[in-house]
Design an enzyme around this catalytic site. Structure first.
Site, PDB file in Angstrom:
ATOM      1  N   CYS A   1       0.880  -8.160   5.269  1.00 40.80           N
ATOM      2  CA  CYS A   1       0.831  -6.815   5.142  1.00 40.80           C
ATOM      3  C   CYS A   1      -0.582  -6.739   4.811  1.00 40.80           C
ATOM      4  O   CYS A   1      -1.546  -7.633   4.915  1.00 40.80           O
ATOM      5  CB  CYS A   1       1.631  -6.142   4.126  1.00 40.80           C
ATOM      6  SG  CYS A   1       3.406  -6.022   4.582  1.00 40.80           S
ATOM      7  N   ASP A   2      -1.192  -5.509   4.480  1.00 44.64           N
ATOM      8  CA  ASP A   2      -2.478  -4.908   4.672  1.00 44.64           C
ATOM      9  C   ASP A   2      -3.435  -5.709   4.250  1.00 44.64           C
ATOM     10  O   ASP A   2      -4.804  -5.972   4.914  1.00 44.64           O
ATOM     11  CB  ASP A   2      -2.500  -3.502   3.910  1.00 44.64           C
ATOM     12  CG  ASP A   2      -1.663  -2.526   4.617  1.00 44.64           C
ATOM     13  OD1 ASP A   2      -0.824  -3.018   5.309  1.00 44.64           O
ATOM     14  OD2 ASP A   2      -1.965  -1.301   4.612  1.00 44.64           O
ATOM     15  N   LYS A   3      -3.553  -6.038   2.905  1.00 44.35           N
ATOM     16  CA  LYS A   3      -4.643  -6.870   2.449  1.00 44.35           C
ATOM     17  C   LYS A   3      -4.630  -8.477   2.327  1.00 44.35           C
ATOM     18  O   LYS A   3      -5.518  -9.128   1.998  1.00 44.35           O
ATOM     19  CB  LYS A   3      -4.946  -6.463   1.000  1.00 44.35           C
ATOM     20  CG  LYS A   3      -5.284  -4.893   0.940  1.00 44.35           C
ATOM     21  CD  LYS A   3      -6.377  -4.415   2.046  1.00 44.35           C
ATOM     22  CE  LYS A   3      -6.276  -2.999   1.808  1.00 44.35           C
ATOM     23  NZ  LYS A   3      -5.020  -2.391   2.501  1.00 44.35           N
TER      24      LYS A   3
ATOM     25  N   ASP B   1       0.836  -1.239   0.151  1.00 43.29           N
ATOM     26  CA  ASP B   1       0.092  -0.254  -0.166  1.00 43.29           C
ATOM     27  C   ASP B   1       0.903   1.234  -0.022  1.00 43.29           C
ATOM     28  O   ASP B   1       0.421   2.433  -0.468  1.00 43.29           O
ATOM     29  CB  ASP B   1      -0.861   0.079   1.163  1.00 43.29           C
ATOM     30  CG  ASP B   1      -2.089  -0.903   1.142  1.00 43.29           C
ATOM     31  OD1 ASP B   1      -2.078  -1.783   0.141  1.00 43.29           O
ATOM     32  OD2 ASP B   1      -3.219  -0.766   1.756  1.00 43.29           O
TER      33      ASP B   1
ATOM     34  N   SER C   1      -5.059   4.994   5.794  1.00 46.75           N
ATOM     35  CA  SER C   1      -3.981   3.964   6.131  1.00 46.75           C
ATOM     36  C   SER C   1      -4.013   3.901   7.617  1.00 46.75           C
ATOM     37  O   SER C   1      -4.305   4.608   8.409  1.00 46.75           O
ATOM     38  CB  SER C   1      -2.680   4.711   5.573  1.00 46.75           C
ATOM     39  OG  SER C   1      -1.356   4.150   6.358  1.00 46.75           O
TER      40      SER C   1
ATOM     41  N   CYS D   1       5.216  -2.685   8.328  1.00 47.87           N
ATOM     42  CA  CYS D   1       5.786  -1.210   8.949  1.00 47.87           C
ATOM     43  C   CYS D   1       5.372  -1.229  10.445  1.00 47.87           C
ATOM     44  O   CYS D   1       4.619  -1.669  11.096  1.00 47.87           O
ATOM     45  CB  CYS D   1       5.094  -0.251   8.167  1.00 47.87           C
ATOM     46  SG  CYS D   1       5.486   0.065   6.488  1.00 47.87           S
TER      47      CYS D   1
ATOM     48  N   GLU E   1      -6.599   4.689   0.078  1.00 48.91           N
ATOM     49  CA  GLU E   1      -6.325   5.175   1.571  1.00 48.91           C
ATOM     50  C   GLU E   1      -5.630   6.693   1.362  1.00 48.91           C
ATOM     51  O   GLU E   1      -5.365   7.063   0.110  1.00 48.91           O
ATOM     52  CB  GLU E   1      -5.177   4.593   1.964  1.00 48.91           C
ATOM     53  CG  GLU E   1      -5.500   3.183   2.415  1.00 48.91           C
ATOM     54  CD  GLU E   1      -4.264   2.365   3.106  1.00 48.91           C
ATOM     55  OE1 GLU E   1      -3.230   2.930   2.934  1.00 48.91           O
ATOM     56  OE2 GLU E   1      -4.535   1.252   3.781  1.00 48.91           O
TER      57      GLU E   1
END
EC number: 4.2.1.9
Length: 613
Positions: free
Chosen positions: A122-124, A81, A515, A193, A489
């Site tokens: 990570c995010d998704k 992202d 985010s 992150c 985002e």
């Protein structure tokens, strides 16, 4: 022999061809009597949270085979992202969640696998795999790549992360040399992150759902302790297979572990630790896959009674995920919730008979087990690397200070109400969400003038051109799941507001999302979205908007009659941006937009549109 799902493709005369192909992958006669366990890896060289996963699937595979299973690895996609942000690449981020969920379903069902190990980060990726696991409802365990170490530089007294690099870059008073130093220091290692952003929030939530081992959300990607999580995941999934297929023990299935109460536990954890608002979107989506009636009203109810027990970047500068681990990780937060009488402790997990049993074993304030204390002393080495398990640094002491430490007790909570809230009003009839953990208390009630932007790009240009003034409420619309498409985002707009000194002087409302690195009075997921006829599409420049977090409300301060008249006019014009956006919407994105629901439904596909097919 247990009645494995895989027997469909491994037994019977008519499956001779399939067995021939299985043999070509390395299977022997005895292997056809064992469970076939899929390893859904998400290695990619595009994403620091996944760059170190290449060999970890085979690490798990070897442990599965030692324990008596057959392991077969495949890969999913993974979008970064942060790299996709600020341009049309972000249109693909949320839709990739559905692609990941589908790809896991396709591989597992096409090959009749018996169970899954989900290697995410990570995010998704974690949400997509979680959706697939609950859709398939076969034994599963999650093991993520782990968080990145926080960055260090002599130019800052606190640890750095990605957001620090973005904010300093937009600060015109910062020298090029300082920007370059932050850029080089912010993301020093492999891993997700380092703050409580979306990736780490979701990996922590898998612990609360009962689908991952203790330490999954907080053990650093670089630390040697994390290797044991992967090895234990391999052994555990074989045991889960034995219990389900051999003993007909349905309690090990993901829908029986991650039930309604478990979703409440996960949401309470999220609220207590001030996690990303994206987690709301993903939990709602996962609940739909599990056929659980868990919605924004449940989240609103929980947000009113759960205190904030943990603060991590971006909500506070001094703590990152490595500090959460030192304070005892997720099971210490769950322990505090349990002692406060909120947590459902009777639920099973993939590793314990009950959450109560797991807390007794893993909460550092409740156990004298030196091995557990040793585990949570795992810390950062401060050495840039892209290699997993490459260091074994330990803190000298644990952070067990529940009065002033990273994780707090109920009596010493950061705030009596938690870090997330759901707001309702005439501008968002189906709700919108705000991460209150990142909002200064002085602006919990905020009335301002609407400043309208029809896209994130135009908002960024407006903020950087000083078109946004103190007291404005920036409205970014037609950026929802359908209208974007893809629900971008908004980290750049919020970061730029902060760099302009407007972080406590302005608010931002969008039908897009944020985010996990976002802080400030940033309200997202406005539902219905503008493209679906939501009232956010009826706001005009200069309109007064009142945000009232304590009373969970957000309202456009015009009469009902005026709002209705505007709706009639907008119906005639069509629900689309006033300005033409130079945005390339491909066939793949159009297909996503066609079926996408608004954020209050988790931005999942509109299944009602598919029921008749």
């Amino acid at each position: 022999m247990p009645d494995y799902r895989s027997k469909t493709s491994t037994h019977g005369r008519n499956m001779a061809g399939a067995r021939a192909l299985w043999r070509a992958t390395g299977m022997k006669d005895d292997d056809f009597k064992k469970p076939i366990i899929a390893i859904a890896n998400s290695f990619t060289q595009f994403v620091p949270g996944h760059v170190h996963l290449k060999d970890l699937g085979q690490l798990v595979a070897r442990e599965i085979e030692r324990a008596g299973g057959v392991a077969k690895e495949f890969n999913t996609i993974a979008v970064d992202d942060g790299i996709a942000m600020g341009h049309d690449g972000m249109l693909y981020s949320l839709p990739s969640r559905e692609i990941i969920a589908d790809s896991v379903e396709y591989m597992v069902n096409a090959h009749c696998a018996d169970a899954i190990v989900c290697i995410s980060n990570c995010d998704k990726i974690t949400p997509g795999m979680l959706m697939a696991a609950l859709r398939l409802n076969i034994p599963v365990i999650f093991v993520s790549g782990g968080p990145m170490e926080a960055g260090k530089t002599k130019l800052a007294s606190h640890g750095l992360d990605l957001v620090d690099a973005m904010v300093i870059a937009a600060d015109s008073s910062a020298s090029d040399e300082k920007v370059a130093e932050y850029e080089r220091s912010a993301c020093p290692t492999c891993g997700s992150c380092s703050g409580m952003f979306t990736a780490n929030s979701m990996n922590c939530l898998t612990e609360a759902l009962g689908l991952a081992l203790p330490g999954n959300g907080s053990t650093l990607a670089t630390h040697s302790d994390r290797e044991q999580l992967f090895l234990q995941a391999g052994r555990t999934i074989v045991e889960l297979c034995k219990r389900y297929y051999g003993e007909n023990d349905e309690s090990v299935l993901p829908r029986n572990i991650a039930n309604f109460k478990a979703f409440e536990n996960a949401m309470m954890l999220d609220i207590a630790m001030g996690g990303s608002t994206n987690t709301i979107l993903h939990l709602l989506a996962a609940a739909q896959e599990a056929e659980i009636d868990f919605d924004l009203r449940d989240i609103d109810r929980l947000s009113r009674k759960v205190p904030q027990l943990c603060k991590v970047a971006p909500n506070i500068q001094k703590y990152h995920m490595e500090d959460v681990h030192r304070a005892g990780g997720i099971f210490s937060i769950l322990g505090s919730l349990a002692r406060g009488g909120l947590l459902h402790t009777d639920l099973p997990t993939v590793h314990s008979r009950s959450m109560e049993e797991a807390i007794a074993k893993w909460d550092i304030t409740q156990t004298d087990d030196e091995a557990v204390h040793h585990f949570f002393k795992a810390g950062p080495a401060g050495i840039p690397t892209q290699t997993a398990f490459s260091q074994s640094t330990r803190w000298e002491t644990l952070d067990d200070d529940r009065e002033n430490g990273c994780i707090r007790s109920f009596e010493h909570a950061y705030s009596k109400e938690g870090g997330l809230a759901v707001l309702y009003g005439n501008i968002a009839l189906d709700g919108c969400v705000v991460k209150t953990a990142g909002v200064d208390e002085s602006i919990h009630v905020f009335e301002g003038n609407a400043k309208i932007f029809e896209s994130q790009d135009s908002a960024v240009r407006g903020i950087l051109a000083d078109e946004v003034k103190e007291g404005d409420i920036v409205i970014i619309r037609y950026e929802g799941p359908k209208g974007g498409p893809g629900m971008q985002e908004m980290l750049y707009p919020t970061s730029y507001l902060k760099s302009k000194g407007l972080g406590k002087a302005c608010a931002l409302l969008t039908d897009g999302r944020f985010s996990g690195g976002t802080s400030g009075l940033s309200i997202g997921h406005a539902s219905p979205e503008a493209a679906a006829g939501g009232a956010i599409g009826l706001v005009q420049d200069g309109d007064k908007v009142l945000i009232d977090i304590p009373n969970r409300s957000i309202n456009l301060l015009i009469s009902d009659e005026e709002l209705a008249a505007r709706r009639v006019e907008q119906d005639k014009k069509g629900w689309k941006p006033v300005e033409q956006r130079p945005r390339k919407v491909t066939t793949a994105l159009k297909a996503y937009a066609l079926l996408a629901t608004s954020a209050d439904k988790g931005a999942v596909r509109n299944k009602a549109m598919l029921d008749g097919l």
